[in-house]
Design a protein around this motif. Structure first.
Motif, PDB file in Angstrom:
ATOM      1  N   HIS A   5       0.825  -1.212   0.000  1.00  0.00           N
ATOM      2  CA  HIS A   5       0.000   0.000   0.000  1.00  0.00           C
ATOM      3  C   HIS A   5       0.859   1.262   0.000  1.00  0.00           C
ATOM      4  O   HIS A   5       0.557   2.237   0.695  1.00  0.00           O
ATOM      5  CB  HIS A   5      -0.976   0.011   1.178  1.00  0.00           C
ATOM      6  CG  HIS A   5      -1.766  -1.262   1.301  1.00  0.00           C
ATOM      7  ND1 HIS A   5      -2.695  -1.656   0.373  1.00  0.00           N
ATOM      8  CD2 HIS A   5      -1.726  -2.245   2.231  1.00  0.00           C
ATOM      9  CE1 HIS A   5      -3.205  -2.823   0.728  1.00  0.00           C
ATOM     10  NE2 HIS A   5      -2.627  -3.206   1.858  1.00  0.00           N
ATOM     11  N   GLY A   6       1.955   1.241  -0.744  1.00  0.00           N
ATOM     12  CA  GLY A   6       2.799   2.405  -0.904  1.00  0.00           C
ATOM     13  C   GLY A   6       3.703   2.746   0.267  1.00  0.00           C
ATOM     14  O   GLY A   6       4.276   3.828   0.312  1.00  0.00           O
ATOM     15  N   ARG A   7       3.832   1.842   1.230  1.00  0.00           N
ATOM     16  CA  ARG A   7       4.714   2.113   2.373  1.00  0.00           C
ATOM     17  C   ARG A   7       5.541   0.876   2.693  1.00  0.00           C
ATOM     18  O   ARG A   7       5.157  -0.244   2.384  1.00  0.00           O
ATOM     19  CB  ARG A   7       3.942   2.588   3.595  1.00  0.00           C
ATOM     20  CG  ARG A   7       3.000   1.577   4.179  1.00  0.00           C
ATOM     21  CD  ARG A   7       2.206   2.153   5.377  1.00  0.00           C
ATOM     22  NE  ARG A   7       1.425   1.123   6.004  1.00  0.00           N
ATOM     23  CZ  ARG A   7       1.820   0.368   7.004  1.00  0.00           C
ATOM     24  NH1 ARG A   7       3.000   0.521   7.530  1.00  0.00           N
ATOM     25  NH2 ARG A   7       1.033  -0.553   7.514  1.00  0.00           N
ATOM     26  N   VAL A   8       6.678   1.103   3.326  1.00  0.00           N
ATOM     27  CA  VAL A   8       7.558   0.004   3.718  1.00  0.00           C
ATOM     28  C   VAL A   8       6.949  -0.690   4.936  1.00  0.00           C
ATOM     29  O   VAL A   8       6.640  -0.052   5.937  1.00  0.00           O
ATOM     30  CB  VAL A   8       8.976   0.530   4.057  1.00  0.00           C
ATOM     31  CG1 VAL A   8       9.852  -0.588   4.584  1.00  0.00           C
ATOM     32  CG2 VAL A   8       9.616   1.177   2.832  1.00  0.00           C
ATOM     33  N   VAL A   9       6.800  -2.013   4.832  1.00  0.00           N
ATOM     34  CA  VAL A   9       6.245  -2.781   5.952  1.00  0.00           C
ATOM     35  C   VAL A   9       7.296  -3.650   6.640  1.00  0.00           C
ATOM     36  O   VAL A   9       7.005  -4.269   7.660  1.00  0.00           O
ATOM     37  CB  VAL A   9       5.048  -3.657   5.516  1.00  0.00           C
ATOM     38  CG1 VAL A   9       3.878  -2.798   5.084  1.00  0.00           C
ATOM     39  CG2 VAL A   9       5.445  -4.620   4.411  1.00  0.00           C
ATOM     40  N   GLY A  10       8.497  -3.695   6.073  1.00  0.00           N
ATOM     41  CA  GLY A  10       9.559  -4.469   6.694  1.00  0.00           C
ATOM     42  C   GLY A  10      10.673  -4.749   5.722  1.00  0.00           C
ATOM     43  O   GLY A  10      10.676  -4.271   4.590  1.00  0.00           O
ATOM     44  N   TYR A  11      11.626  -5.521   6.202  1.00  0.00           N
ATOM     45  CA  TYR A  11      12.773  -5.927   5.396  1.00  0.00           C
ATOM     46  C   TYR A  11      12.702  -7.420   5.138  1.00  0.00           C
ATOM     47  O   TYR A  11      12.424  -8.195   6.055  1.00  0.00           O
ATOM     48  CB  TYR A  11      14.084  -5.576   6.101  1.00  0.00           C
ATOM     49  CG  TYR A  11      14.320  -4.082   6.172  1.00  0.00           C
ATOM     50  CD1 TYR A  11      14.960  -3.432   5.133  1.00  0.00           C
ATOM     51  CD2 TYR A  11      13.876  -3.335   7.254  1.00  0.00           C
ATOM     52  CE1 TYR A  11      15.163  -2.061   5.173  1.00  0.00           C
ATOM     53  CE2 TYR A  11      14.071  -1.964   7.304  1.00  0.00           C
ATOM     54  CZ  TYR A  11      14.713  -1.333   6.263  1.00  0.00           C
ATOM     55  OH  TYR A  11      14.900   0.025   6.295  1.00  0.00           O
ATOM     56  N   ALA A  12      12.973  -7.823   3.902  1.00  0.00           N
ATOM     57  CA  ALA A  12      12.868  -9.228   3.514  1.00  0.00           C
ATOM     58  C   ALA A  12      13.892 -10.114   4.200  1.00  0.00           C
ATOM     59  O   ALA A  12      13.705 -11.324   4.283  1.00  0.00           O
ATOM     60  CB  ALA A  12      12.989  -9.359   1.997  1.00  0.00           C
ATOM     61  N   ASN A  13      14.967  -9.533   4.703  1.00  0.00           N
ATOM     62  CA  ASN A  13      16.019 -10.351   5.311  1.00  0.00           C
ATOM     63  C   ASN A  13      15.992 -10.347   6.832  1.00  0.00           C
ATOM     64  O   ASN A  13      16.918 -10.812   7.466  1.00  0.00           O
ATOM     65  CB  ASN A  13      17.398  -9.914   4.804  1.00  0.00           C
ATOM     66  CG  ASN A  13      17.674  -8.444   5.053  1.00  0.00           C
ATOM     67  OD1 ASN A  13      16.774  -7.676   5.352  1.00  0.00           O
ATOM     68  ND2 ASN A  13      18.921  -8.048   4.921  1.00  0.00           N
ATOM     69  N   VAL A  14      14.909  -9.818   7.425  1.00  0.00           N
ATOM     70  CA  VAL A  14      14.762  -9.802   8.883  1.00  0.00           C
ATOM     71  C   VAL A  14      13.400 -10.385   9.231  1.00  0.00           C
ATOM     72  O   VAL A  14      12.380  -9.953   8.692  1.00  0.00           O
ATOM     73  CB  VAL A  14      14.882  -8.373   9.454  1.00  0.00           C
ATOM     74  CG1 VAL A  14      14.657  -8.370  10.955  1.00  0.00           C
ATOM     75  CG2 VAL A  14      16.233  -7.774   9.119  1.00  0.00           C
TER      76      VAL A  14
END
Length: 186
Positions: free
Chosen positions: A45-54
């Protein structure tokens, strides 16, 4: 005096190699990685929700659960529990996780639960689970969301990452990416 001059020259060469050349090469290699060396962000939804490596904490039944964390998914304090497999506290924690998983996933037998579902990784931040762990949770997720298990299985299948070059490492599923895609399912 001869050895002293050689050691000074060698020290200067190593300072240049280890203090300048190596860090620049590593920084350049990082720029080629996903996220340009800053980590691969996952957007929704147009915002960062996390990091794929954490690893992220998912406890609701409508989401796939990742691997447990000994540090409650705190990336600032990456660590394991440091408790051995015969430690009574550790065994109780694992048994509690097994009991909780069985309550939330009726119909699953204790023998079917992969070890990664109830044991924390060494870092406490593992972002991935095995395809077997994801497949085991399909029935619960589909029932809670009111969608067909086949549709959820297709989504899981599309998120299975194969080993690098078909040789290196196991197949895995990134839990955050899978849950974001699950939220976007219509």
């Amino acid at each position: 005096m001869k050895n002293f001059l050689i050691s000074i020259k060698l020290t200067c060469i190593l300072i240049i190699l280890c203090g300048l050349v190596f860090p620049v090469l590593i920084a350049m290699a990082g720029k080629l990685a996903p996220g340009g060396g800053k980590g691969e962000t996952v957007m929704a939804h147009g915002r960062v929700v996390g990091y794929a490596n954490v690893g992220q904490k998912f406890t609701e039944d409508k989401y796939f659960w990742g691997r447990p964390s000994a540090v409650d998914y705190n990336a600032a304090g990456s660590a394991g529990s440091n408790k051995g497999p015969s430690n009574p506290d550790y065994l109780k924690t694992v048994q509690d996780r097994i009991d909780s998983f069985l309550v939330h996933n009726p119909g699953v037998k204790k023998e079917e639960i992969p070890s990664e579902v109830v044991t924390a990784s060494g870092s406490g931040l593992d972002p991935d689970i095995s395809p077997a762990s994801a497949f085991l949770q399909i029935k619960r997720v589909a029932a809670v969301r009111g969608i067909s298990a086949d549709k959820v299985k297709t989504l899981v299948d599309s998120h299975v990452q194969k080993p690098l070059l078909g040789l290196f490492g196991p197949s895995k599923v990134n839990v955050l990416k899978l849950n974001v895609a699950l939220d976007e399912l219509k």
